[in-house]
Design a protein around this motif. Sequence first.
Motif, PDB file in Angstrom:
ATOM      1  N   GLY A   1       0.980  -1.219   0.006  1.00 45.07           N
ATOM      2  CA  GLY A   1      -0.047   0.018   0.194  1.00 45.07           C
ATOM      3  C   GLY A   1       0.689   1.255  -0.066  1.00 45.07           C
ATOM      4  O   GLY A   1       0.201   2.419  -0.194  1.00 45.07           O
ATOM      5  N   LEU A   2       2.288   1.206   0.106  1.00 43.59           N
ATOM      6  CA  LEU A   2       2.888   2.371   0.016  1.00 43.59           C
ATOM      7  C   LEU A   2       4.167   2.322  -0.743  1.00 43.59           C
ATOM      8  O   LEU A   2       4.767   1.204  -0.756  1.00 43.59           O
ATOM      9  N   SER A   3       4.716   3.224  -1.462  1.00 42.61           N
ATOM     10  CA  SER A   3       5.601   3.277  -2.301  1.00 42.61           C
ATOM     11  C   SER A   3       6.562   4.671  -2.250  1.00 42.61           C
ATOM     12  O   SER A   3       5.979   5.558  -2.367  1.00 42.61           O
ATOM     13  N   LEU A   4       7.882   4.464  -1.710  1.00 45.46           N
ATOM     14  CA  LEU A   4       8.764   5.761  -1.675  1.00 45.46           C
ATOM     15  C   LEU A   4       9.590   5.791  -2.706  1.00 45.46           C
ATOM     16  O   LEU A   4      10.072   4.847  -3.003  1.00 45.46           O
ATOM     17  N   ASP A   5       9.700   7.079  -3.393  1.00 44.46           N
ATOM     18  CA  ASP A   5      11.018   7.201  -4.451  1.00 44.46           C
ATOM     19  C   ASP A   5      12.170   7.433  -3.659  1.00 44.46           C
ATOM     20  O   ASP A   5      12.584   8.097  -2.544  1.00 44.46           O
ATOM     21  N   VAL A   6      13.384   6.571  -4.231  1.00 45.92           N
ATOM     22  CA  VAL A   6      14.887   6.480  -3.400  1.00 45.92           C
ATOM     23  C   VAL A   6      15.428   7.559  -4.215  1.00 45.92           C
ATOM     24  O   VAL A   6      15.676   7.644  -5.676  1.00 45.92           O
ATOM     25  N   ILE A   7      15.944   8.614  -3.547  1.00 50.31           N
ATOM     26  CA  ILE A   7      16.780   9.568  -3.966  1.00 50.31           C
ATOM     27  C   ILE A   7      18.014   9.587  -3.365  1.00 50.31           C
ATOM     28  O   ILE A   7      18.283   9.755  -2.246  1.00 50.31           O
ATOM     29  N   TYR A   8      19.261   9.224  -4.368  1.00 47.54           N
ATOM     30  CA  TYR A   8      20.497   9.508  -3.585  1.00 47.54           C
ATOM     31  C   TYR A   8      20.974  10.924  -3.511  1.00 47.54           C
ATOM     32  O   TYR A   8      20.874  11.508  -4.427  1.00 47.54           O
ATOM     33  N   THR A   9      21.170  11.194  -2.049  1.00 51.56           N
ATOM     34  CA  THR A   9      21.564  12.356  -2.023  1.00 51.56           C
ATOM     35  C   THR A   9      23.001  12.361  -0.944  1.00 51.56           C
ATOM     36  O   THR A   9      23.127  12.807   0.198  1.00 51.56           O
ATOM     37  N   PRO A  10      24.157  12.096  -1.706  1.00 59.65           N
ATOM     38  CA  PRO A  10      25.416  12.064  -1.017  1.00 59.65           C
ATOM     39  C   PRO A  10      25.627  13.695  -0.610  1.00 59.65           C
ATOM     40  O   PRO A  10      25.203  14.592  -1.008  1.00 59.65           O
ATOM     41  N   GLY A  11      26.733  13.603   0.348  1.00 59.37           N
ATOM     42  CA  GLY A  11      27.162  14.997   0.717  1.00 59.37           C
ATOM     43  C   GLY A  11      27.510  15.127   2.262  1.00 59.37           C
ATOM     44  O   GLY A  11      28.725  15.144   2.876  1.00 59.37           O
ATOM     45  N   HIS A  12      26.539  14.560   3.088  1.00 61.22           N
ATOM     46  CA  HIS A  12      26.501  14.490   4.608  1.00 61.22           C
ATOM     47  C   HIS A  12      27.432  13.286   4.768  1.00 61.22           C
ATOM     48  O   HIS A  12      28.392  13.398   5.209  1.00 61.22           O
ATOM     49  N   THR A  13      27.089  12.134   4.158  1.00 62.21           N
ATOM     50  CA  THR A  13      28.155  10.942   3.770  1.00 62.21           C
ATOM     51  C   THR A  13      28.017  10.555   2.478  1.00 62.21           C
ATOM     52  O   THR A  13      27.010  11.046   1.621  1.00 62.21           O
ATOM     53  N   ASP A  14      28.746   9.631   2.054  1.00 59.27           N
ATOM     54  CA  ASP A  14      28.644   9.045   0.738  1.00 59.27           C
ATOM     55  C   ASP A  14      27.502   7.945   0.805  1.00 59.27           C
ATOM     56  O   ASP A  14      27.403   7.661  -0.533  1.00 59.27           O
ATOM     57  N   ASP A  15      26.835   7.627   1.588  1.00 59.95           N
ATOM     58  CA  ASP A  15      25.751   6.800   1.537  1.00 59.95           C
ATOM     59  C   ASP A  15      24.613   7.166   2.120  1.00 59.95           C
ATOM     60  O   ASP A  15      23.525   6.755   2.467  1.00 59.95           O
ATOM     61  N   SER A  16      24.308   8.359   2.009  1.00 60.37           N
ATOM     62  CA  SER A  16      22.892   9.087   2.214  1.00 60.37           C
ATOM     63  C   SER A  16      22.107   9.152   1.358  1.00 60.37           C
ATOM     64  O   SER A  16      21.999   9.418   0.124  1.00 60.37           O
ATOM     65  N   TYR A  17      20.777   8.602   1.646  1.00 62.01           N
ATOM     66  CA  TYR A  17      19.580   8.871   0.776  1.00 62.01           C
ATOM     67  C   TYR A  17      18.266   9.497   1.278  1.00 62.01           C
ATOM     68  O   TYR A  17      18.300   9.601   2.505  1.00 62.01           O
ATOM     69  N   SER A  18      17.576  10.028   0.344  1.00 68.84           N
ATOM     70  CA  SER A  18      16.357  10.628   0.880  1.00 68.84           C
ATOM     71  C   SER A  18      15.381   9.713   0.144  1.00 68.84           C
ATOM     72  O   SER A  18      15.498   8.993  -0.873  1.00 68.84           O
ATOM     73  N   PHE A  19      14.093   9.712   0.956  1.00 65.58           N
ATOM     74  CA  PHE A  19      12.777   9.139   0.360  1.00 65.58           C
ATOM     75  C   PHE A  19      11.799   9.928   0.399  1.00 65.58           C
ATOM     76  O   PHE A  19      11.294  10.390   1.425  1.00 65.58           O
ATOM     77  N   ALA A  20      11.175   9.890  -0.874  1.00 62.86           N
ATOM     78  CA  ALA A  20      10.007  10.876  -1.099  1.00 62.86           C
ATOM     79  C   ALA A  20       8.722  10.191  -1.491  1.00 62.86           C
ATOM     80  O   ALA A  20       8.686   9.237  -2.188  1.00 62.86           O
ATOM     81  N   MET A  21       7.637  10.640  -1.094  1.00 63.47           N
ATOM     82  CA  MET A  21       6.310  10.169  -1.130  1.00 63.47           C
ATOM     83  C   MET A  21       5.504  11.402  -1.991  1.00 63.47           C
ATOM     84  O   MET A  21       6.140  12.500  -1.993  1.00 63.47           O
ATOM     85  N   ALA A  22       4.270  11.466  -2.335  1.00 63.47           N
ATOM     86  CA  ALA A  22       3.583  12.383  -3.041  1.00 63.47           C
ATOM     87  C   ALA A  22       3.784  13.846  -2.279  1.00 63.47           C
ATOM     88  O   ALA A  22       3.987  14.926  -2.731  1.00 63.47           O
ATOM     89  N   ASP A  23       3.531  13.695  -0.910  1.00 61.10           N
ATOM     90  CA  ASP A  23       3.514  14.962  -0.182  1.00 61.10           C
ATOM     91  C   ASP A  23       4.664  15.276   0.787  1.00 61.10           C
ATOM     92  O   ASP A  23       4.537  16.119   1.559  1.00 61.10           O
ATOM     93  N   ARG A  24       5.478  14.391   0.899  1.00 62.85           N
ATOM     94  CA  ARG A  24       6.497  14.275   1.837  1.00 62.85           C
ATOM     95  C   ARG A  24       7.859  14.068   1.502  1.00 62.85           C
ATOM     96  O   ARG A  24       7.776  12.811   0.663  1.00 62.85           O
ATOM     97  N   VAL A  25       8.668  14.238   2.027  1.00 57.67           N
ATOM     98  CA  VAL A  25      10.201  13.565   1.772  1.00 57.67           C
ATOM     99  C   VAL A  25      10.874  13.493   3.135  1.00 57.67           C
ATOM    100  O   VAL A  25      10.892  14.234   4.168  1.00 57.67           O
TER     101      VAL A  25
END
Length: 345
Positions: free
Chosen positions: A102-126
């Motif tokens: 019932g849920l799906s989050l987009d996986v966004i590679y967002t390095p900088g703080h560490t080289d393994d940092s990721y963000s996860f986005a839904m329609a209304d929130r990240v």
Amino acid sequence: MIFRQLFDQVSSTYSYLLASRRGGEALIIDPVLEKVDRYLQLVRELDLKLVKAVDTHLHADHITGLGALRDKTHCITVMGEQTKADVVSMRLADNDRLTIEGLSLDVIYTPGHTDDSYSFAMADRVFTGDTLLIRGTGRTDFQNGDPRAQFESLFGRLLKLPDSTLVYPAHDYKGDTVSTIGEERAYNPRLQVKSVEEYADLMNNLKLADPKMMDVAVPANMHVGLNQDEIAHRGWAVTAEQALRLVGQPDVMLIDLREDTERARYGVILGSLHVPYPSLHESVSVGGMLHELAKLPHKRLLFYCAFGERSAMAVQEARDAGLNSAYHIQGGINAWKKASGPLAH
Ligand code: FE2
């Protein structure tokens, strides 16, 4: 949707529990070890089944709850593919999807703080980890941090999300709980820069002390411990080299526990049955497909996954259900590939 923002006072960490409905599957982002019993109590109270525990990056300020949650719930532990943490049983890459029922989050590679940092986005929130904080950004001066990479992660990725997107970070030290992309673009002092050079200058001159827990947390989070060692000790594992000789033998049934996206990206061992890890319990229970298969004379079940962690848990679960012919490929597809095992796409 069920959504809970949970706080650890000691490290000022936010953890997030998500599910689509009562009685359904749940995932948790950035759990803290000391709070694991609290999370599990809430999971029970909301009648949820925890199936995934995710870290946005390797934390330096607290010990992750991933290992304890895995041991207590047999959930899948998830991080980005750059991770050096051993506990991780599923690795995500940029543009993947992190899914539960019932849920799906987009996986966004967002390095900088560490080289393994990721963000996860839904329609209304990240969920931004330590990449974008409320009126701040995560430091870039250790763990392969890089202010230039972070500038690109912020301006090239996160700030491209709609202005109304809610921002849920991994930490807040002032008591703020949520922001929006538009608000951060306008009022986050770190984002008021004109160039990547200006941002790198700013970040390279913060002169911050190391986090109190760093010398303990980083090594602890890298070596949480594997399930596989115990399973091998009991004689329920085969090496990839041994598996190469077993494949194709009529009494051996190969079972792939990975998700569709992993199968598509890395390939499958020809002739294997697909039983995604979350449906394993049902399949090895009385009346389930694997339960019936294992009854056939001399049939051996050989589980595999990406790195051998899910399959190690599967062997234990199958044996607990009375399937005494269950084994797994130690090290999973990763080891199979290193042993030059053939893969079909
Ligand atoms: Fe961090």
